[in-house]
Write a protein that holds these residues in place. Structure first.
Motif, PDB file in Angstrom:
ATOM      1  N   VAL A 106      -8.492   7.996  -3.269  1.00  0.00           N
ATOM      2  CA  VAL A 106      -7.038   9.058  -3.017  1.00  0.00           C
ATOM      3  C   VAL A 106      -6.486   9.543  -4.360  1.00  0.00           C
ATOM      4  O   VAL A 106      -6.557  10.873  -4.247  1.00  0.00           O
ATOM      5  N   THR A 107      -6.889   8.787  -5.797  1.00  0.00           N
ATOM      6  CA  THR A 107      -6.639   9.375  -6.866  1.00  0.00           C
ATOM      7  C   THR A 107      -7.333  10.618  -7.427  1.00  0.00           C
ATOM      8  O   THR A 107      -7.074  11.213  -8.262  1.00  0.00           O
ATOM      9  N   THR A 108      -8.792  10.060  -7.258  1.00  0.00           N
ATOM     10  CA  THR A 108      -9.853  11.038  -7.950  1.00  0.00           C
ATOM     11  C   THR A 108     -10.972  11.627  -7.244  1.00  0.00           C
ATOM     12  O   THR A 108     -10.830  12.893  -7.193  1.00  0.00           O
ATOM     13  N   LEU A 109     -11.363  10.807  -6.228  1.00  0.00           N
ATOM     14  CA  LEU A 109     -12.743  11.443  -5.691  1.00  0.00           C
ATOM     15  C   LEU A 109     -12.492  12.489  -4.690  1.00  0.00           C
ATOM     16  O   LEU A 109     -13.192  13.555  -4.481  1.00  0.00           O
TER      17      LEU A 109
ATOM     18  N   ALA B 137       0.969  -1.180   0.105  1.00  0.00           N
ATOM     19  CA  ALA B 137       0.122   0.147  -0.164  1.00  0.00           C
ATOM     20  C   ALA B 137       0.833   1.081   0.123  1.00  0.00           C
ATOM     21  O   ALA B 137       0.674   2.469  -0.869  1.00  0.00           O
ATOM     22  N   ILE B 138       1.951   1.341   0.665  1.00  0.00           N
ATOM     23  CA  ILE B 138       2.785   2.416   0.950  1.00  0.00           C
ATOM     24  C   ILE B 138       3.502   2.600  -0.526  1.00  0.00           C
ATOM     25  O   ILE B 138       3.899   3.684  -1.014  1.00  0.00           O
ATOM     26  N   SER B 139       4.035   1.475  -1.053  1.00  0.00           N
ATOM     27  CA  SER B 139       4.671   1.490  -2.318  1.00  0.00           C
ATOM     28  C   SER B 139       3.935   2.163  -3.474  1.00  0.00           C
ATOM     29  O   SER B 139       4.359   3.099  -4.457  1.00  0.00           O
ATOM     30  N   TRP B 140       2.605   1.688  -3.479  1.00  0.00           N
ATOM     31  CA  TRP B 140       1.659   2.302  -4.499  1.00  0.00           C
ATOM     32  C   TRP B 140       1.466   3.515  -3.994  1.00  0.00           C
ATOM     33  O   TRP B 140       1.339   4.410  -5.327  1.00  0.00           O
ATOM     34  N   PHE B 141       1.324   4.061  -2.856  1.00  0.00           N
ATOM     35  CA  PHE B 141       0.915   5.629  -2.886  1.00  0.00           C
ATOM     36  C   PHE B 141       2.264   6.344  -3.072  1.00  0.00           C
ATOM     37  O   PHE B 141       2.148   7.493  -3.662  1.00  0.00           O
ATOM     38  N   LYS B 142       3.343   5.746  -3.009  1.00  0.00           N
ATOM     39  CA  LYS B 142       4.689   6.613  -3.209  1.00  0.00           C
ATOM     40  C   LYS B 142       4.795   6.884  -4.910  1.00  0.00           C
ATOM     41  O   LYS B 142       5.242   7.839  -5.092  1.00  0.00           O
ATOM     42  N   LEU B 143       4.436   5.693  -5.551  1.00  0.00           N
ATOM     43  CA  LEU B 143       4.278   5.952  -6.932  1.00  0.00           C
ATOM     44  C   LEU B 143       3.585   7.008  -7.671  1.00  0.00           C
ATOM     45  O   LEU B 143       3.411   7.117  -8.657  1.00  0.00           O
ATOM     46  N   LEU B 144       2.598   7.203  -6.635  1.00  0.00           N
ATOM     47  CA  LEU B 144       1.527   8.254  -7.119  1.00  0.00           C
ATOM     48  C   LEU B 144       2.217   9.758  -7.305  1.00  0.00           C
ATOM     49  O   LEU B 144       1.478  10.581  -7.935  1.00  0.00           O
ATOM     50  N   TYR B 145       3.322   9.888  -6.450  1.00  0.00           N
ATOM     51  CA  TYR B 145       3.907  11.229  -6.375  1.00  0.00           C
ATOM     52  C   TYR B 145       3.100  12.219  -6.211  1.00  0.00           C
ATOM     53  O   TYR B 145       2.975  13.402  -6.725  1.00  0.00           O
ATOM     54  N   LEU B 146       2.235  12.172  -5.299  1.00  0.00           N
ATOM     55  CA  LEU B 146       1.235  13.214  -4.611  1.00  0.00           C
ATOM     56  C   LEU B 146       1.942  14.279  -3.656  1.00  0.00           C
ATOM     57  O   LEU B 146       2.945  13.682  -2.980  1.00  0.00           O
ATOM     58  N   PRO B 147       1.580  15.215  -3.312  1.00  0.00           N
ATOM     59  CA  PRO B 147       2.043  16.260  -2.484  1.00  0.00           C
ATOM     60  C   PRO B 147       1.911  15.681  -1.006  1.00  0.00           C
ATOM     61  O   PRO B 147       2.647  16.262  -0.090  1.00  0.00           O
ATOM     62  N   ASP B 148       1.041  14.882  -0.542  1.00  0.00           N
ATOM     63  CA  ASP B 148       0.597  14.528   0.562  1.00  0.00           C
ATOM     64  C   ASP B 148       1.787  13.831   1.188  1.00  0.00           C
ATOM     65  O   ASP B 148       2.437  13.027   0.813  1.00  0.00           O
ATOM     66  N   ARG B 149       2.196  14.346   2.484  1.00  0.00           N
ATOM     67  CA  ARG B 149       3.029  13.626   3.288  1.00  0.00           C
ATOM     68  C   ARG B 149       2.444  12.486   4.029  1.00  0.00           C
ATOM     69  O   ARG B 149       1.875  12.737   4.534  1.00  0.00           O
ATOM     70  N   VAL B 150       3.213  11.445   4.072  1.00  0.00           N
ATOM     71  CA  VAL B 150       2.810  10.360   4.829  1.00  0.00           C
ATOM     72  C   VAL B 150       3.599   9.857   5.786  1.00  0.00           C
ATOM     73  O   VAL B 150       4.969   9.906   5.472  1.00  0.00           O
TER      74      VAL B 150
END
Length: 901
Positions: free
Chosen positions: A838-841, A732-745
């Motif tokens: 996370v990606t759209t809604l 899940a974390i790897s997937w989120f990092k690959l989105l390159y979103l500005p959100d800090r986790v």
């Protein structure tokens, strides 16, 4: 959700690598800076000797056992195209999506590998091919790299005498010479076939060779008489020097009516050029020659010995090698007290002095009276004499040295006088001490002082312990960091103190990993230095007087941590350390592991010089996590967590000895004595790693889970469900990092929630209280766990949620809670719903903004929020798709309320 496996690039060559192979691998590293250098098998002996003695520009060569071959996605092969010649690395060829890049100078052969990139040309050496690529791409090698590449060309072309030599090989060698290649090193390592006559001459030179020890430096002089002139006599002298591992060699040969001098030196203490000029010859410090007239062979030898006595200037090492400040006692101190001091500071001998300052800043101990050893103290205590003063049983016949003492002086006192400790004095003041261990470390870390037969190949010191890392710093560090380090050294020099950068910065530099986390150690007043540096750079300083440390924050928000060189001792196991001012040597000795116990001198006269008192480079080379002393984990059990973290992050291995010490510490149950926040800090760092699962496995192996989570106690080897949960969190974390979103986790929170997923909320609350987590973090963890688990149950019951329902349901969670929800979700549609959110809604905004609502006559307040929420819901469910539809919807469903009077 895909399982993300980190890709790896590998540069390799054929089994039995020669200089051309080695040079081509290092050259390829310039083209593929992120690739790992891996030998598929053994190397030729001359290559091993070169790597052990000469190659200053460390490149980390890994062994196959250190590589996960399934991760290899790009294989760069140099100097061969035959799969059977790359040994066990041929396994990589079956990896899916593997790309192969080939660089070779051999003719085509049956079964050659094929690559997506092929640089293959019929040249005298593969290195020549890389020189051409460097020239085309504007790549400039360092002097060491140019020397190694020249070695590869000279060896594979037989010094340009083999029939395979091409014009390009000579051009490449000429270019490398222009880049600073050292032909003395090439001559030393490139073998040349000798004739029977030359072999006979070498044998005669050996028989006539005599060793002289002049001011502690061993010099070999050999004499020979020949009726006829001999060509290439310098080659014979050079070969003898290499064969016998001689540091300084002078050969005097009488041929006809003249006597010739050929001189070679590999050490700075002897400048053979200066000696040769006394005979009317010339040359440079390492190689020189002269033609001697009007002297017989015997007269020339006698004059040569006299000149050597005049010109050899051995380096003063006492002041550099000594440990300071001096731990000493006065004669009235009891033997019991002295024994406790030796235990506290981990020393075996204490000087007994007339006056002692007791480790505070001020005058040094003064007036040496004698020494008391641990052995004498323990025997006296055994005989119930511990209450007597040390003066009664101290040794009084003690020799001392000034700071200018040479290596020969140190050896004479320690070896010949059987003196285990040498006080270094300045007048009556004792400014430092040198021990037998210091001398042994100096000798062992310099391969020239030992016969090669005394060391196994895996024990051979890989490099000098005081070599200069300036070229590596220039390659790895950003220019602004190098400028900052130089300014730090210059500031320290002005203030009369020594500055070092130490710890993980040095470790990563030697691994060619960029690290801008700068820890400065000052021999002197660290806080005073920090204030001066902050003033010069218009920064802010935050001092910590108790520990002699400070943090300097610069205008660009970059920072430097400054510490006064300090010695730490522990009053009892697992205690917080007591701190005293010290030297860089003792400061490094208090470090957690050998790989973190190195420093780099920053003062201008020695900028870039590596400080490695404990042969730490070998542990770095062998990829080992090793402690500096056996009570390390007892004194600070949090080091266990650091060892595990470094093992996982660096892909190193905790040594068997260190494993045993860890198990002993765990059995002693010292964890209860350590302040809980210190443990949580280390655990948080582990859980913040890219993949903490290997470290968590290790923690389970060492039985640390019962301490951290008494209610949990998982066995990661058999508990597949627990391991599956951690793997889900990682994915899940790897997937989120690959989105390159500005959100800090905060990834550690996700892993901690995953670990506690089978525990009740009250057990998480207990964990937070036990480790004294800050209230904000405590509240967030508890809320995310509670909400995510409730939402997971609700979504399990409602598999067909509308997008708007998903929006309102998941809007309660932070990013950490959303990733935890993906971790514990048992159904794929839940993960897909979180992914969509996370990606759209969550990015959906109302088609009609607040300003437009005001223009329409709506009053800001609760009605605005109701309109926006209603509008977002209709947009998410696809019932409104345009601005006009949104306006019509608002007008039809939300009448304009009258304004209040």
């Amino acid at each position: 959700m895909l399982c993300i496996i980190p890709a790896m690039d590998i540069i390799t060559t054929h089994i039995g690598a020669d200089f051309d192979s080695l040079a081509a691998m290092v050259a390829a590293k310039k083209l593929y800076p992120r690739a790992e250098l891996v030998f598929p098998g053994s190397q030729e002996k001359c290559v091993r000797d070169y790597l052990a003695q000469e190659f200053r520009n460390i490149y980390e060569f890994k062994k196959i056992k250190h590589i996960d071959l399934s991760r290899v996605q790009r294989l760069i092969v140099v100097d061969t195209r035959q799969a059977e010649r790359i040994g066990g690395l041929a396994e990589c060829l079956t990896n899916p999506h593997l790309t192969v890049h080939l660089y070779d100078h051999h003719p085509d052969g049956p079964g050659d590998l094929r690559g997506s990139v092929e640089e293959v040309r019929r040249l005298g050496s593969t290195t020549t091919l890389f020189v051409r690529l460097f020239q085309e791409r504007g790549i400039v090698p360092s002097r060491d790299e140019a020397t190694l590449m020249a070695l590869g060309i000279y060896e594979d072309t037989g010094s340009f005498l083999h029939s395979s030599t091409c014009p390009e090989d000579l051009s490449a060698a000429a270019w490398l010479l222009s880049q600073g290649a050292n032909l003395d090193v090439v001559t030393q390592f490139v073998s040349r076939e000798l004739s029977a006559e030359q072999i006979g001459l070498i044998g005669r030179l050996q028989q006539e060779a005599h060793s002289y020890v002049i001011r502690g430096v061993t010099v070999v002089i050999s004499t020979l008489t020949e009726a006829d002139y001999i060509n290439d006599f310098a080659v014979i002298v050079q070969r003898l020097m290499v064969m016998e591992n001689i540091d300084v060699l002078f050969a005097l040969i009488s041929m006809g009516e003249r006597t010739y001098l050929i001189a070679r030196s590999r050490i700075p203490e002897v400048n053979v050029g200066t000696v040769a000029r006394e005979f009317g010859g010339g040359g440079h410090a390492a190689a020189a020659s002269a033609t001697i007239r009007d002297l017989t062979l015997a007269e020339a030898e006698e004059q040569l010995v006299g000149l050597l006595h005049r010109h050899i200037r051995p380096k003063a090492v006492a002041g550099e090698l000594m440990s300071a400040p001096v731990i000493a006692v006065t004669p009235d101190v009891s033997i019991d007290q002295a024994n406790r001091l030796m235990t506290r500071y981990n020393v075996t001998v204490l000087p007994v002095v007339r006056t002692n300052n007791g480790q505070e800043n001020g005058p040094q101990p003064t007036g040496l009276l004698g020494m008391i050893s641990r052995m004498v103290a323990e025997k006296a205590i055994f005989h119930q004499l511990g209450s007597l003063p040390v003066a009664d049983y101290m040794t009084t016949e003690i020799a001392t040295l000034p700071e200018s003492g040479t290596l020969a002086d140190i050896q004479r006192l320690i070896v010949e006088n059987r003196q285990r400790l040498i006080p270094v004095v300045r007048g009556e003041q004792i400014v430092g001490v040198i021990t037998r261990t210091d001398l042994l470390g100096l000798l062992v870390n310099d391969p020239a002082n030992l016969s090669p037969e005394l060391l196994r190949e895996d024990e051979r010191p890989s490099v000098e312990r005081t070599r200069n890392l300036g070229s590596i710093m220039a390659q790895v560090l950003p220019r602004e960091i190098t400028v900052l380090l130089r300014e730090i050294g210059e500031t320290a020099a002005v203030l009369g103190c020594n500055a070092y950068v130490a710890g993980g910065f040095v470790r990563d530099l030697l691994l060619h990993v960029r690290n801008t986390d700068i820890d400065i150690v000052i021999e002197g007043d660290g806080i005073r230095f920090a204030k001066t540096l902050a003033e010069q750079r218009h920064g802010v300083v935050h001092p910590h007087e108790k520990f002699g440390t400070a943090t300097v924050i610069f205008p660009d928000q970059s920072r430097v941590d400054v510490a006064t060189a300090r010695l730490e001792y522990y009053e009892h196991p697992a205690a917080l350390p007591t701190v005293e001012h010290s030297s860089i040597k003792l400061d490094l000795y208090r470090r957690d592991f050998t790989i973190n116990a190195m420093a780099i001198h920053l003062n201008p006269e020695r900028f870039g010089t590596l400080v490695d008192y404990f042969n730490c480079q070998n542990d770095l080379k062998e990829r080992r996590i090793q402690v500096l002393h056996n009570l390390s984990f007892v004194e600070d059990p949090t080091r266990i967590f650091r060892a595990i973290r470094f093992e996982g992050r660096l892909d190193f291995t905790i040594t068997r000895h260190a494993e045993k010490l860890i198990k002993n510490t765990v059995q002693m149950n010292l964890f209860e004595k350590v302040e809980e926040p210190r443990f949580f800090h280390e655990l948080k760092l582990i859980l913040s790693e890219d993949d903490p699962i290997p470290a968590l496995r290790r923690m389970a192996q060492f039985k640390l889970f019962p301490f951290l989570w008494p209610d949990l106690r998982p066995n990661l080897k058999v508990d597949r469900r627990f391991l599956h949960t951690l793997t889900q969190a990682n994915q899940a974390i790897s997937w989120f990092k690959l989105l390159y979103l500005p959100d800090r986790v905060e990834t550690w929170m996700v892993y901690l929630l995953a670990i506690m997923s089978r525990s009740r909320t009250k057990e998480l609350i207990s964990f937070c209280h036990r480790f004294d987590l800050p209230p904000k973090q405590r509240k967030k963890l508890i809320q995310q766990k509670t909400d995510a688990e409730r939402i997971a149950q609700e979504m399990q019951k409602r598999p067909f949620l509308k997008p708007s329902e998903t929006y309102w349901l998941l809007g309660e969670l932070d990013i950490e809670g959303l990733l935890y929800l993906m971790t514990i979700a048992r159904k794929r549609y839940i993960q897909q719903a979180v992914s969509l959110y996370v990606t759209t809604l969550r990015k959906v905004v109302p088609l009609v903004g607040g300003d437009e609502l005001k223009t329409m006559g709506y009053i800001p307040g609760p009605q605005f929020r109701a309109i926006h929420n209603h509008l977002i819901e209709m947009q998410l469910d696809g019932e409104i798709t345009s601005h006009d539809q949104a306006l019509a919807f608002i007008r039809s469903t939300h009448p304009i309320l009258p304004r209040r009077p």
